[in-house]
Motif scaffolding. Structure first.
Motif, PDB file in Angstrom:
ATOM      1  N   VAL A   1      23.789 -58.958 -16.659  1.00  0.00           N
ATOM      2  CA  VAL A   1      23.914 -59.821 -15.828  1.00  0.00           C
ATOM      3  C   VAL A   1      25.098 -60.934 -15.932  1.00  0.00           C
ATOM      4  O   VAL A   1      25.556 -61.599 -15.016  1.00  0.00           O
ATOM      5  CB  VAL A   1      22.459 -60.532 -15.584  1.00  0.00           C
TER       6      VAL A   1
ATOM      7  N   ASP B   1      21.828 -60.293  -8.198  1.00  0.00           N
ATOM      8  CA  ASP B   1      23.075 -59.420  -7.329  1.00  0.00           C
ATOM      9  C   ASP B   1      22.596 -58.687  -6.180  1.00  0.00           C
ATOM     10  O   ASP B   1      21.728 -57.654  -6.359  1.00  0.00           O
ATOM     11  CB  ASP B   1      23.348 -58.391  -8.528  1.00  0.00           C
TER      12      ASP B   1
ATOM     13  N   LEU C   1      20.781 -55.974 -12.678  1.00  0.00           N
ATOM     14  CA  LEU C   1      21.756 -56.868 -11.832  1.00  0.00           C
ATOM     15  C   LEU C   1      20.986 -57.319 -10.644  1.00  0.00           C
ATOM     16  O   LEU C   1      20.979 -58.611 -10.132  1.00  0.00           O
ATOM     17  CB  LEU C   1      22.663 -56.004 -11.665  1.00  0.00           C
TER      18      LEU C   1
ATOM     19  N   PRO D   1      28.412 -59.428 -13.628  1.00  0.00           N
ATOM     20  CA  PRO D   1      27.827 -58.642 -12.657  1.00  0.00           C
ATOM     21  C   PRO D   1      28.844 -58.048 -11.724  1.00  0.00           C
ATOM     22  O   PRO D   1      28.770 -56.933 -11.355  1.00  0.00           O
ATOM     23  CB  PRO D   1      27.322 -59.540 -11.515  1.00  0.00           C
TER      24      PRO D   1
END
Length: 753
Positions: free
Chosen positions: A484, A522, A517, A487
């Motif tokens: 993360v 995300d 993610l 990303p």
């Protein structure tokens, strides 16, 4: 103490003073018709410590008075003073000198340094030359006559003697064992330096069979002189060595000293005696070099020959010789390593670990890391983990030697930290997909290296497209939650990885980084998981996607659809994810599955969804039905759900499970515990009856399981008279585990108020 009318203080604490009978007082004739009195007051508290004084008639002050023995400093480095009385015919020499715990002739408790002798004429202590060996030791010395050995000393396989200290101020005696006959250790004293010494360390386990000595350097000093005799002293033996002639007249030549038997010694001292002074007024007696030889030294013998002995019964001796042979020993051990047995390889690693330059030893130590048995891996790892300079060598091995990657990677990572990321990523790229065990180790090591790497480091690794898609996927997997931090890089890499027609394995494994993610916010990753959940043709991939969708609100609808997937394992995974925070739609799909699904593990997971849902009469009815399901697993899970929800209205259905003699013991035990969770006070006596059989000899194992469940139920209800109900279980006649369980139940707060 009072002497000659003067009072002298005994510098010992009062608690250290001995009885009078332990104080020693002796009169000593020192020549010229004079005498002194030697007084010794031993300490009762400190071993080897005393107060001593030397006094003489007619002198108001003692000639010497003070504490003797190793009275100052830390163990191993203590210092002090010593008084020595040396008989010589009808008189004695009185010597006073410094002593050091780390510098003494082998076998002696202490050896005087820079002695001061009491001279009768002046009655003063003045510097003197004195033999440090006792008359008894000199007289008992074994006699050896050295023989001419040629123009230069024979080369030795290893440096077995290393000077560690000398009686000569400012000298450690290193000239004697430095391998260079041009350097000379000399006594630097008036006269011929009788008693001056050098003490050397030697390998205890390597028998020394012979020695050679070079007296004069190739270019000798005109004032230099050769010893006529000198002593070789170990902790066990003393040898008097006689030279056949004046060695100072034979520059650079060697003399052979054949020992009567091999010497096992960790300590060897050279002590000067008399000398060929050549009528020089102030000769400087010295020795250029002393070389020791082991049983392995012989014509044509090489270090490779010694290294091969590491696997023999002489392995320890061979190892200690090689440890003292310098860099060539590393090369020899490396050349024969593959032909050694496990014990021999462990010795070879000892040789590498003892080498001063750990960087040079790294290649051999790395081979030790890969041993499957023996002590070699541990020894190699311990040495390498203290050698950060070995990182480049290990990085090369990691990249270039596929067979060594798995065993080298953890140690390399431990010493290289974040600097290990690039080499580990390259190793992953070079390791075939089929070598899953190796890739697993590399991933674990890469994750460890990331622990010390700055935020965002993963981005640079996965952005490097020179590494294939498979390697970049492995890097993302190793990164775990740290994906993360980058990303955009992660999304870009995963798009490359999943482009075209990736294999089932790739699609499955990519869901791990996608999940990290997505849970990090995300949206693109979440959408990709949802697409896989709905469209992937393989059920293992869809099931994995369902697991990753847990806790992602954007994928709730996709999970509801997956809960109706044709494949039962997908339905199970979807229901498991929905159970985290079930809404009404999730409850509806779970109720339908519980009523109609043909797979017990799916129905059990549906029960888990209902267990975590808000209170509802419909859910209670579904759980009541589940208590009568044909699957033991579903019935047991339903009972746990009822207990979790504290559904009091279902106590009769729960009691029915408990009292059904045909029910499985695990279900009956769960029912007993659930009765407590739903606070069924009417079942207290029944639970007490069942719990009382806990630990009773002869009770069936199934009944013991039910009894324990009943005890849990009683603890939850916690009636006011619980102690009385558990009195038998708490009694001293009950087994310890039963008493402990009952005490725990009694201490529980209960859930029914």
């Amino acid at each position: 103490m009072v002497a000659n009318g003067a009072r002298t203080t005994v510098a010992l604490d009062r608690s250290e003073l001995p009885d009078g009978k332990d104080v020693r007082v002796e009169s000593i004739a020192i020549g010229s018709g004079k005498h002194v009195v030697h007084v010794v007051v031993p300490s009762t508290q400190r071993e080897g410590i005393a107060w001593e004084a030397v006094v003489a008639a007619g002198y108001l002050e003692p000639i010497f008075a003070g504490v003797t023995g190793f009275a100052a400093g830390d163990p191993g480095e203590r210092t002090g003073k010593a008084v020595r009385i040396v008989p010589h015919g009808e008189r004695s020499f009185v010597l006073v000198g410094e002593i050091r715990e780390d510098l003494r002739i082998c076998g002696q408790a202490w050896t005087q340094l820079e002695p001061l002798a009491l001279y009768p004429a002046s009655m003063e202590l003045r510097p003197a030359t004195a033999q440090r060996l006792s008359q008894e030791q000199q007289q008992g010395a074994q006699q050896i006559v050295a023989t001419d050995a040629g123009a230069v000393p024979a080369p030795s396989l290893a440096r077995l003697l290393v000077a560690r200290g000398s009686s000569v101020p400012g000298s450690r005696g290193l000239e004697l064992t430095d391998g260079d006959p041009r350097t000379v250790w000399s006594e630097r004293r008036p006269g011929m330096g009788q008693g001056e010494f050098v003490t050397m360390a030697a390998p205890q386990d390597v028998p020394i069979t012979r020695m050679q000595v070079v007296i004069a350097p190739p270019d000798p000093d005109a004032n230099g002189a050769a010893p006529r005799t000198f002593y070789l002293v170990t902790s066990a033996d003393t040898y008097e060595v006689t030279l056949p002639g004046d060695g100072w007249l034979k520059p650079g030549e060697a003399y052979e000293i054949a020992l009567p038997r091999p010497a096992h010694a960790s300590c060897v001292s050279v002590v000067l005696n008399d000398a060929y002074t050549r009528n020089l007024p102030h000769p400087d007696v010295g020795i250029a070099e002393l070389v020791a030889y082991s049983e392995f030294d012989g014509p044509g013998v090489t270090l490779d020959d010694v290294a091969k002995k590491l696997s023999s019964d002489r392995g320890l001796i061979a190892a200690q010789v090689l440890e003292r042979a310098g860099p060539p020993a590393l090369e020899a051990a490396a050349r024969v390593y593959s032909g050694l047995d496990a014990r021999g390889r462990a010795f070879a690693i000892d040789v590498a670990a003892s080498h001063e330059g750990c960087v040079d030893a790294a290649p051999l130590l790395a081979r030790g890391l890969c041993e499957k048995e023996g002590e070699a891996p541990r020894k190699a790892r311990e040495k390498l983990e203290r050698c950060r300079g070995a990182a480049p060598a290990l990085a090369s091995i990691l990249r270039d030697d596929p067979a060594a990657r798995a065993c080298v990677a953890p140690t390399f990572t431990a010493i290289a930290g974040a600097d290990a990321l690039g080499p580990l990523a390259d190793a992953l790229a070079a390791t075939p997909e089929s070598d899953d065990d190796v890739r697993r180790v590399l991933r674990r090591s890469l994750a460890q290296a990331l622990d010390s790497a700055p935020a965002g480091s993963i981005g640079a690794l996965v952005d490097d497209t020179r590494r294939g898609a498979g390697a970049r996927l492995e890097i993302l997997r190793a990164a775990g939650k740290r994906v993360v931090e980058s990303p955009t890089s992660g999304d870009r890499a995963l798009a490359d990885i999943l482009a075209g027609t990736p294999t089932l394995r790739v699609r499955y494994l990519a869901l791990g980084p996608l999940g990290e993610l997505a849970h990090g916010g995300d949206g693109a990753a979440a959408r990709r998981i949802g697409d896989v959940l709905s469209r992937d043709p393989e059920w293992p991939v869809r099931a994995r996607a369902a697991e990753q969708a847990s806790g992602l609100p954007a994928l709730q609808v996709a999970l509801l659809g997956a809960a109706r997937d044709p494949e039962p394992r997908v339905r199970e995974a979807a229901l498991q994810s929905l159970a985290e925070s079930p809404d009404p739609a999730a409850v509806q799909v779970a109720s339908s599955a519980l009523a109609a699904d043909g797979w017990s593990f799916v129905k059990a997971q549906a029960v888990s969804v209902l267990a975590h849902a808000a209170p509802s009469a419909d859910i209670d009815r579904s759980l009541r039905d589940a208590l009568r399901d044909s699957s033991v697993r579903v019935r047991a899970v339903a009972l746990h759900a009822v207990a979790l929800r504290h559904t009091r209205d279902l106590h009769e259905a729960v009691r029915e499970r408990l009292d059904d003699p045909d029910e499985e013991p695990e279900v009956r035990a769960a029912a007993a515990a659930a009765l407590g969770a739903v606070c069924d006070g009417s079942s207290v006596d029944r639970l007490t009856e069942l719990a009382s059989t806990l630990g009773v000899p002869g009770t069936a194992e199934d009944d013991q399981q039910i009894a324990l469940g009943a005890l849990v139920g009683l603890a939850a209800i916690h009636p006011a008279d619980l102690r009385g109900r558990l009195s038998r279980l708490l009694g001293t006649s009950s087994p310890p585990y039963v008493r402990a369980a009952a005490a725990k139940a009694l201490a529980a707060p209960g859930v029914c108020h």
